[in-house]
Enzyme design. Structure first.
Site, mmCIF file in Angstrom:
data_model
loop_
_atom_site.group_PDB
_atom_site.id
_atom_site.type_symbol
_atom_site.label_atom_id
_atom_site.label_comp_id
_atom_site.label_asym_id
_atom_site.label_seq_id
_atom_site.Cartn_x
_atom_site.Cartn_y
_atom_site.Cartn_z
ATOM 1 N N LYS A 1 6.566 -1.034 -13.563
ATOM 2 C CA LYS A 1 7.934 -1.511 -13.345
ATOM 3 C C LYS A 1 8.325 -2.534 -14.398
ATOM 4 O O LYS A 1 7.528 -3.389 -14.776
ATOM 5 C CB LYS A 1 8.051 -2.130 -11.952
ATOM 6 C CG LYS A 1 9.423 -2.729 -11.661
ATOM 7 C CD LYS A 1 9.628 -2.988 -10.191
ATOM 8 C CE LYS A 1 8.693 -4.004 -9.618
ATOM 9 N NZ LYS A 1 8.898 -4.204 -8.167
ATOM 10 N N GLY B 1 0.770 -1.233 0.000
ATOM 11 C CA GLY B 1 0.000 0.000 0.000
ATOM 12 C C GLY B 1 0.798 1.279 0.000
ATOM 13 O O GLY B 1 0.223 2.359 0.137
#
Length: 249
Positions: free
Chosen positions: A192, A84
Site C-alpha cells: 500500500k 488477518g
C-alpha cells in the site's frame, strides 16, 4: 473459515437505507462521520456476512483477481498482517490447508508487531521486520524463499497529509528492501502507498528490480482515499541492481 466471496447475499429488490448517526455527547464530529461511513460501507457489511476480519480483505482479493499471484503452492509473507483479513484470503488461494485436491499446498507466514488471532493455515509471528536478521528468521520459518511479499501496512497518522504520505512511502521502501532479501526470482511484491508526489523514487527502485510494476487503486479502496497499491511482478533476483540506499541510510 471465510465463505467464498463474490456472491450477493443481500437479495435483489431490497432498498439500501443510509444509516444516520447522531453526534453523541463527548464524541468528535470526525468520529461520528467515521462511524456513519462504516455503517454504510457495503464492503464492511459484506465482510461481516462472509466472515472476513475486515474490509481490507477485498483489496487483496481484487488485486489477486487481476494479477494472479496467490496461486496454489505459493509461499507468502504478509507484513503487518493484523487483524488477518489478507491472511484469510491467502490461505484459501494458495491452498494452505490442502483442501483443493490435486493442487499444490502453499505456505503462509504472517508478521506483525502485535499478537494476531490464530488462523488455520497460517503461521503468525510477532516480529519487527526492520530488525537485524529478520529476513533470515522469515526464511527459516518459511523453509526457503518467498514467492510473494505483501503489505497493507500504514504508518501512524499525524494528521498532516504530506507528512503521512512521506511516512508510508518510506515504510513501503523498507518493505521493498525486505522483499529483495526474501523473494525468490520471479516473485511478487504488493504494498500500500498513498498518492502525494513522492512515489517516484519508489517506482524507480521497483522497476529496476521487477519486470513489471503496476500502480493500482482496487475498487475496495474508498474513492475519497489517496490509498493505492503497487504490484511488482517478476523479481529479477538478488543479483539485480539493488544497491540504492535503504531509507534512513
Amino acid at each position: 473459515m471465510a465463505k467464498t466471496p463474490g456472491r450477493n447475499t443481500s437479495g435483489r429488490g431490497q432498498r439500501d437505507l443510509k444509516v444516520k448517526v447522531r453526534t453523541a455527547k463527548g464524541r468528535k464530529l470526525s468520529s461520528t462521520r467515521w462511524l456513519e461511513r462504516q455503517l454504510n460501507d457495503p464492503y464492511v457489511q459484506r465482510a461481516k456476512r462472509e466472515g472476513y476480519r475486515g474490509r481490507a480483505a477485498y483489496k487483496i482479493l481484487e488485486l489477486d483477481d487481476r494479477f494472479r499471484f496467490l496461486v496454489p503452492g505459493a509461499r507468502v509473507v504478509d507484513l503487518g498482517c493484523a487483524p488477518g483479513g489478507w491472511l484469510q484470503v491467502a490461505v484459501e488461494r494458495v491452498n494452505a490447508l490442502g483442501t483443493k485436491p490435486g493442487k499444490r499446498v502453499g505456505r503462509l507466514l504472517g508478521i506483525d508487531l502485535q499478537e494476531v488471532e490464530p488462523l488455520a493455515g497460517a503461521e503468525v509471528h510477532v516480529l519487527d521486520f526492520l530488525e537485524d536478521g529478520a529476513d533470515d528468521k522469515v526464511k527459516a520459518w518459511l523453509g526457503g524463499q518467498a514467492d510473494v511479499v505483501m503489505s497493507d501496512m500504514a504508518a501512524a497518522s499525524s494528521g498532516h497529509k504530506q507528512t503521512d504520505h512521506l511516512r508510508i512511502i518510506t515504510l513501503c521502501e523498507h518493505a521493498a528492501f525486505f522483499a529483495f532479501d526474501v523473494l525468490a526470482p520471479g516473485g511478487t511484491f504488493v504494498a500500500k502507498v498513498l498518492a502525494g508526489g513522492a512515489e517516484g523514487e519508489l517506482m524507480h527502485l521497483l522497476k529496476k528490480n521487477f519486470t513489471k510494476v503496476h500502480n493500482v487503486k482496487p475498487p475496495a479502496s474508498r474513492s475519497d482515499s489517496s490509498e493505492k497499491f503497487v504490484v511488482a511482478l517478476g523479481f529479477r533476483g538478488r543479483d539485480a541492481d539493488t544497491r540504492d540506499a535503504r531509507p534512513g541510510d
